[in-house]
Design a protein around this motif. Structure first.
Motif, PDB file in Angstrom:
ATOM      1  N   MET A   1      -3.471   3.224   0.840  1.00 41.95           N
ATOM      2  CA  MET A   1      -2.352   2.909  -0.027  1.00 41.95           C
ATOM      3  C   MET A   1      -2.454   3.681  -1.344  1.00 41.95           C
ATOM      4  O   MET A   1      -1.486   3.803  -2.052  1.00 41.95           O
ATOM      5  CB  MET A   1      -2.328   1.407  -0.275  1.00 41.95           C
ATOM      6  CG  MET A   1      -1.081   0.954  -0.926  1.00 41.95           C
ATOM      7  SD  MET A   1      -0.824  -0.807  -0.922  1.00 41.95           S
ATOM      8  CE  MET A   1      -2.349  -1.470  -1.471  1.00 41.95           C
ATOM      9  N   PHE A   2      -3.615   4.218  -1.634  1.00 37.52           N
ATOM     10  CA  PHE A   2      -3.836   4.959  -2.869  1.00 37.52           C
ATOM     11  C   PHE A   2      -2.997   6.234  -2.918  1.00 37.52           C
ATOM     12  O   PHE A   2      -2.396   6.541  -3.951  1.00 37.52           O
ATOM     13  CB  PHE A   2      -5.332   5.289  -2.993  1.00 37.52           C
ATOM     14  CG  PHE A   2      -5.704   5.966  -4.268  1.00 37.52           C
ATOM     15  CD1 PHE A   2      -5.906   5.228  -5.412  1.00 37.52           C
ATOM     16  CD2 PHE A   2      -5.851   7.343  -4.327  1.00 37.52           C
ATOM     17  CE1 PHE A   2      -6.251   5.847  -6.600  1.00 37.52           C
ATOM     18  CE2 PHE A   2      -6.193   7.974  -5.505  1.00 37.52           C
ATOM     19  CZ  PHE A   2      -6.400   7.223  -6.643  1.00 37.52           C
ATOM     20  N   ILE A   3      -2.924   6.962  -1.806  1.00 37.71           N
ATOM     21  CA  ILE A   3      -2.212   8.248  -1.765  1.00 37.71           C
ATOM     22  C   ILE A   3      -0.705   8.079  -1.980  1.00 37.71           C
ATOM     23  O   ILE A   3      -0.130   8.763  -2.838  1.00 37.71           O
ATOM     24  CB  ILE A   3      -2.519   9.003  -0.449  1.00 37.71           C
ATOM     25  CG1 ILE A   3      -4.014   9.284  -0.318  1.00 37.71           C
ATOM     26  CG2 ILE A   3      -1.708  10.289  -0.350  1.00 37.71           C
ATOM     27  CD1 ILE A   3      -4.590  10.191  -1.374  1.00 37.71           C
ATOM     28  N   PRO A   4      -0.006   7.188  -1.224  1.00 38.35           N
ATOM     29  CA  PRO A   4       1.435   7.053  -1.493  1.00 38.35           C
ATOM     30  C   PRO A   4       1.729   6.540  -2.889  1.00 38.35           C
ATOM     31  O   PRO A   4       2.739   6.913  -3.494  1.00 38.35           O
ATOM     32  CB  PRO A   4       1.932   6.066  -0.434  1.00 38.35           C
ATOM     33  CG  PRO A   4       0.774   5.623   0.339  1.00 38.35           C
ATOM     34  CD  PRO A   4      -0.416   6.405  -0.075  1.00 38.35           C
ATOM     35  N   THR A   5       0.843   5.713  -3.417  1.00 39.19           N
ATOM     36  CA  THR A   5       1.040   5.210  -4.779  1.00 39.19           C
ATOM     37  C   THR A   5       0.951   6.350  -5.775  1.00 39.19           C
ATOM     38  O   THR A   5       1.793   6.471  -6.677  1.00 39.19           O
ATOM     39  CB  THR A   5      -0.017   4.136  -5.109  1.00 39.19           C
ATOM     40  OG1 THR A   5       0.090   3.084  -4.166  1.00 39.19           O
ATOM     41  CG2 THR A   5       0.174   3.605  -6.505  1.00 39.19           C
ATOM     42  N   LEU A   6      -0.034   7.182  -5.631  1.00 42.45           N
ATOM     43  CA  LEU A   6      -0.210   8.311  -6.539  1.00 42.45           C
ATOM     44  C   LEU A   6       0.943   9.305  -6.416  1.00 42.45           C
ATOM     45  O   LEU A   6       1.467   9.785  -7.432  1.00 42.45           O
ATOM     46  CB  LEU A   6      -1.545   9.005  -6.243  1.00 42.45           C
ATOM     47  CG  LEU A   6      -2.179   9.783  -7.373  1.00 42.45           C
ATOM     48  CD1 LEU A   6      -2.340   8.936  -8.614  1.00 42.45           C
ATOM     49  CD2 LEU A   6      -3.515  10.317  -6.931  1.00 42.45           C
ATOM     50  N   ILE A   7       1.357   9.605  -5.199  1.00 36.48           N
ATOM     51  CA  ILE A   7       2.494  10.513  -4.988  1.00 36.48           C
ATOM     52  C   ILE A   7       3.762   9.909  -5.586  1.00 36.48           C
ATOM     53  O   ILE A   7       4.540  10.596  -6.256  1.00 36.48           O
ATOM     54  CB  ILE A   7       2.682  10.815  -3.485  1.00 36.48           C
ATOM     55  CG1 ILE A   7       1.504  11.641  -2.968  1.00 36.48           C
ATOM     56  CG2 ILE A   7       3.994  11.551  -3.231  1.00 36.48           C
ATOM     57  CD1 ILE A   7       1.480  11.789  -1.463  1.00 36.48           C
ATOM     58  N   GLY A   8       3.979   8.616  -5.363  1.00 36.50           N
ATOM     59  CA  GLY A   8       5.151   7.938  -5.918  1.00 36.50           C
ATOM     60  C   GLY A   8       5.174   7.984  -7.434  1.00 36.50           C
ATOM     61  O   GLY A   8       6.221   8.197  -8.046  1.00 36.50           O
ATOM     62  N   ALA A   9       4.016   7.789  -8.050  1.00 39.01           N
ATOM     63  CA  ALA A   9       3.943   7.826  -9.515  1.00 39.01           C
ATOM     64  C   ALA A   9       4.251   9.226 -10.038  1.00 39.01           C
ATOM     65  O   ALA A   9       4.987   9.385 -11.020  1.00 39.01           O
ATOM     66  CB  ALA A   9       2.562   7.377  -9.973  1.00 39.01           C
ATOM     67  N   ILE A  10       3.721  10.232  -9.379  1.00 34.11           N
ATOM     68  CA  ILE A  10       3.950  11.613  -9.817  1.00 34.11           C
ATOM     69  C   ILE A  10       5.428  11.990  -9.664  1.00 34.11           C
ATOM     70  O   ILE A  10       6.014  12.612 -10.552  1.00 34.11           O
ATOM     71  CB  ILE A  10       3.043  12.582  -9.045  1.00 34.11           C
ATOM     72  CG1 ILE A  10       1.590  12.372  -9.472  1.00 34.11           C
ATOM     73  CG2 ILE A  10       3.474  14.032  -9.253  1.00 34.11           C
ATOM     74  CD1 ILE A  10       0.570  13.065  -8.587  1.00 34.11           C
ATOM     75  N   PHE A  11       6.041  11.591  -8.555  1.00 35.61           N
ATOM     76  CA  PHE A  11       7.447  11.936  -8.320  1.00 35.61           C
ATOM     77  C   PHE A  11       8.416  11.041  -9.092  1.00 35.61           C
ATOM     78  O   PHE A  11       9.604  11.340  -9.163  1.00 35.61           O
ATOM     79  CB  PHE A  11       7.762  11.911  -6.825  1.00 35.61           C
ATOM     80  CG  PHE A  11       7.369  13.169  -6.121  1.00 35.61           C
ATOM     81  CD1 PHE A  11       8.294  14.160  -5.881  1.00 35.61           C
ATOM     82  CD2 PHE A  11       6.059  13.382  -5.724  1.00 35.61           C
ATOM     83  CE1 PHE A  11       7.930  15.341  -5.246  1.00 35.61           C
ATOM     84  CE2 PHE A  11       5.680  14.550  -5.096  1.00 35.61           C
ATOM     85  CZ  PHE A  11       6.614  15.532  -4.856  1.00 35.61           C
ATOM     86  N   PHE A  12       7.917   9.950  -9.670  1.00 38.47           N
ATOM     87  CA  PHE A  12       8.745   9.065 -10.493  1.00 38.47           C
ATOM     88  C   PHE A  12       8.775   9.538 -11.947  1.00 38.47           C
ATOM     89  O   PHE A  12       9.720   9.245 -12.680  1.00 38.47           O
ATOM     90  CB  PHE A  12       8.220   7.631 -10.393  1.00 38.47           C
ATOM     91  CG  PHE A  12       9.160   6.583 -10.894  1.00 38.47           C
ATOM     92  CD1 PHE A  12      10.449   6.487 -10.406  1.00 38.47           C
ATOM     93  CD2 PHE A  12       8.756   5.674 -11.850  1.00 38.47           C
ATOM     94  CE1 PHE A  12      11.317   5.515 -10.859  1.00 38.47           C
ATOM     95  CE2 PHE A  12       9.614   4.696 -12.309  1.00 38.47           C
ATOM     96  CZ  PHE A  12      10.896   4.613 -11.817  1.00 38.47           C
TER      97      PHE A  12
END
Length: 134
Positions: A1-12
């Motif tokens: 779950m760490f990877i999608p969270t990090l990607i989501g934060a960067i793209f947000f």
């Protein structure tokens, strides 16, 4: 779950940055509000304050739900509250994504639409990742 969270934060982040820039009067109006204004009028800029605050809160819930922040920050609220809010923000971003994709501004649709799609998918992935399936 760490990877999608990090990607989501960067793209947000571009969405947050755009709203801050528009509130400060940057000539980026073609990326928001259907491209109506090149520079958002001063009277309308105040309307960007609440979405900026809401986006920072959404980012905080994303990072706590994905356990990216230190445990102290993740344990500030009960786990059920974090789950409720991450699902709320995932749903909110789904509607935001729809408004961006149906925009009449080509720049808003293509540029901000890409960021909206990726961040929405990552919010949903993080939200479903918080569920404990038994």
């Amino acid at each position: 779950m760490f990877i999608p969270t990090l990607i989501g934060a960067i793209f947000f982040l571009p969405s947050i940055g755009l709203n801050i820039a528009l509130a400060l009067g940057a000539p980026l109006g073609m990326y928001a509000m259907n491209g109506r204004h090149r520079v958002v009028p001063k009277e309308v800029r105040k309307a960007f304050i609440m979405p900026i605050v809401m986006q920072f809160v959404a980012m905080w819930f994303l990072l706590t739900a994905g356990h990216v922040l230190p445990e102290v920050a993740c344990d500030l609220l009960p786990n059920i509250i974090t789950k409720i809010f991450i699902f709320f923000f995932a749903l909110y971003l789904t509607f935001y994504m729809a408004t961006v994709l149906f925009s009449t501004s080509h720049k808003e649709k293509t540029v901000m639409g890409f960021f909206a799609i990726v961040s929405t998918i990552c919010f949903w992935a993080t939200a479903f990742g918080t569920l404990n399936y038994v």
